[in-house]
Enzyme design. Sequence first.
Site, PDB file in Angstrom:
ATOM      1  N   PRO A   1       0.815  -1.217   0.000  1.00  0.00           N
ATOM      2  CA  PRO A   1       0.000   0.000   0.000  1.00  0.00           C
ATOM      3  C   PRO A   1       0.852   1.273   0.000  1.00  0.00           C
ATOM      4  O   PRO A   1       0.348   2.357  -0.263  1.00  0.00           O
ATOM      5  CB  PRO A   1      -0.826  -0.107   1.283  1.00  0.00           C
ATOM      6  CG  PRO A   1      -0.480  -1.384   1.940  1.00  0.00           C
ATOM      7  CD  PRO A   1       0.554  -2.097   1.131  1.00  0.00           C
TER       8      PRO A   1
ATOM      9  N   GLU B   1       0.734  -8.333   7.788  1.00  0.00           N
ATOM     10  CA  GLU B   1       1.276  -7.579   8.924  1.00  0.00           C
ATOM     11  C   GLU B   1       2.455  -6.702   8.520  1.00  0.00           C
ATOM     12  O   GLU B   1       2.776  -5.735   9.183  1.00  0.00           O
ATOM     13  CB  GLU B   1       1.742  -8.531  10.025  1.00  0.00           C
ATOM     14  CG  GLU B   1       0.730  -9.582  10.400  1.00  0.00           C
ATOM     15  CD  GLU B   1      -0.131  -9.178  11.582  1.00  0.00           C
ATOM     16  OE1 GLU B   1      -0.224  -7.967  11.842  1.00  0.00           O
ATOM     17  OE2 GLU B   1      -0.690 -10.076  12.226  1.00  0.00           O
TER      18      GLU B   1
ATOM     19  N   ARG C   1      -3.647  -8.483 -20.789  1.00  0.00           N
ATOM     20  CA  ARG C   1      -4.648  -8.169 -21.824  1.00  0.00           C
ATOM     21  C   ARG C   1      -4.116  -7.191 -22.867  1.00  0.00           C
ATOM     22  O   ARG C   1      -4.677  -7.087 -23.958  1.00  0.00           O
ATOM     23  CB  ARG C   1      -5.958  -7.672 -21.202  1.00  0.00           C
ATOM     24  CG  ARG C   1      -5.863  -6.338 -20.530  1.00  0.00           C
ATOM     25  CD  ARG C   1      -7.174  -5.973 -19.842  1.00  0.00           C
ATOM     26  NE  ARG C   1      -8.234  -5.601 -20.781  1.00  0.00           N
ATOM     27  CZ  ARG C   1      -8.293  -4.421 -21.416  1.00  0.00           C
ATOM     28  NH1 ARG C   1      -7.355  -3.522 -21.230  1.00  0.00           N
ATOM     29  NH2 ARG C   1      -9.291  -4.152 -22.229  1.00  0.00           N
TER      30      ARG C   1
ATOM     31  N   ASP D   1     -10.365   1.440 -24.831  1.00  0.00           N
ATOM     32  CA  ASP D   1     -10.515   1.311 -23.387  1.00  0.00           C
ATOM     33  C   ASP D   1     -10.747   2.644 -22.709  1.00  0.00           C
ATOM     34  O   ASP D   1     -10.197   3.657 -23.109  1.00  0.00           O
ATOM     35  CB  ASP D   1      -9.221   0.746 -22.742  1.00  0.00           C
ATOM     36  CG  ASP D   1      -9.053  -0.729 -22.989  1.00  0.00           C
ATOM     37  OD1 ASP D   1      -9.993  -1.362 -23.468  1.00  0.00           O
ATOM     38  OD2 ASP D   1      -7.954  -1.227 -22.678  1.00  0.00           O
TER      39      ASP D   1
HETATM   40 CL1  6GU Z   1      -0.290  -3.770  -3.234  1.00  0.00          CL
HETATM   41  N1  6GU Z   1      -1.156  -4.490  -0.855  1.00  0.00           N
HETATM   42  C1  6GU Z   1      -1.988  -4.382   0.203  1.00  0.00           C
HETATM   43  N2  6GU Z   1      -1.817  -5.192   1.244  1.00  0.00           N
HETATM   44  N3  6GU Z   1      -2.969  -3.513   0.259  1.00  0.00           N
HETATM   45  C2  6GU Z   1      -3.126  -2.721  -0.804  1.00  0.00           C
HETATM   46  C3  6GU Z   1      -2.318  -2.773  -1.937  1.00  0.00           C
HETATM   47  C4  6GU Z   1      -1.306  -3.690  -1.922  1.00  0.00           C
HETATM   48  N4  6GU Z   1      -2.727  -1.857  -2.821  1.00  0.00           N
HETATM   49  C5  6GU Z   1      -3.771  -1.259  -2.239  1.00  0.00           C
HETATM   50  N5  6GU Z   1      -4.012  -1.761  -1.030  1.00  0.00           N
END
Ligand code: 6GU
Length: 222
Positions: free
Chosen positions: A86, A113, A150, A164
């Site tokens: 994230p 975690e 794709r 797209d």
């Molecule tokens: Cl790549 N990993 C996690 N755990 N949560 C996320 C993410 C990735 N992308 C958005 N939320």
Amino acid sequence: MKIDILTLFPGMFDGFLHESIIKRALERGQVEIQVHDIRAYSKDPHKKVDDYGYGGGQGMVLMPQPIFDAVEDLRTENSKVLLMTPQGKTYNQEIAYDLTQEKHLIIICGHYEGFDERIRTLADMEISIGDYVLTGGELASMVITDSVVRLLDGVIAKDSHIYDSFHNHLLDYPVYTKPVDFRGMKVPEVLLSGHHQKIEEWRLEEQMKRTKERRPDLLEKR
Ligand code: 6GU
């Protein structure tokens, strides 16, 4: 293209790899995808892959050894290593197009975690798929894989992705099929006219209208 995915949960990929477009691309040899169980690379006698974080607090943290060994085993001079987290750069269609130029992707799925900070040194790029939290990087790695595969030559009808959403920073125009009248909701007259230029004009208008209403931020990029 070859894609190697490192995960603690290889079973999550079963449906993804065995249905629809991805399945067909694999069968046709347009992409090669291998899912690797990180646990198989553990040198611990009990195949341990995580442990408590130093300093306390965050629970179990993925150890560097299995990931380093896996990446060093799979990596060649043509490899690009992506770390799903994230905290990474927010993924979009432009990054998807860039990734189609790579010969070999190694995708590391992060842990719920957290993972040892030293794992970051293996990555060429850290990617997040949006501002929300997932339990792990598996779904994110499938999003990346799907959106890149794709776009590879021959996977979907030639050039169909130039229509797209996001290709020209515009959302898609509306499409209709049979019947012409469904519960009083009618297919727009112009689509039945056979007048190709008028249809093209109508579609672009609808794209502009829709994008202005729903995603004005995209128009600014145009
Ligand atoms: Cl790549 N990993 C996690 N755990 N949560 C996320 C993410 C990735 N992308 C958005 N939320």
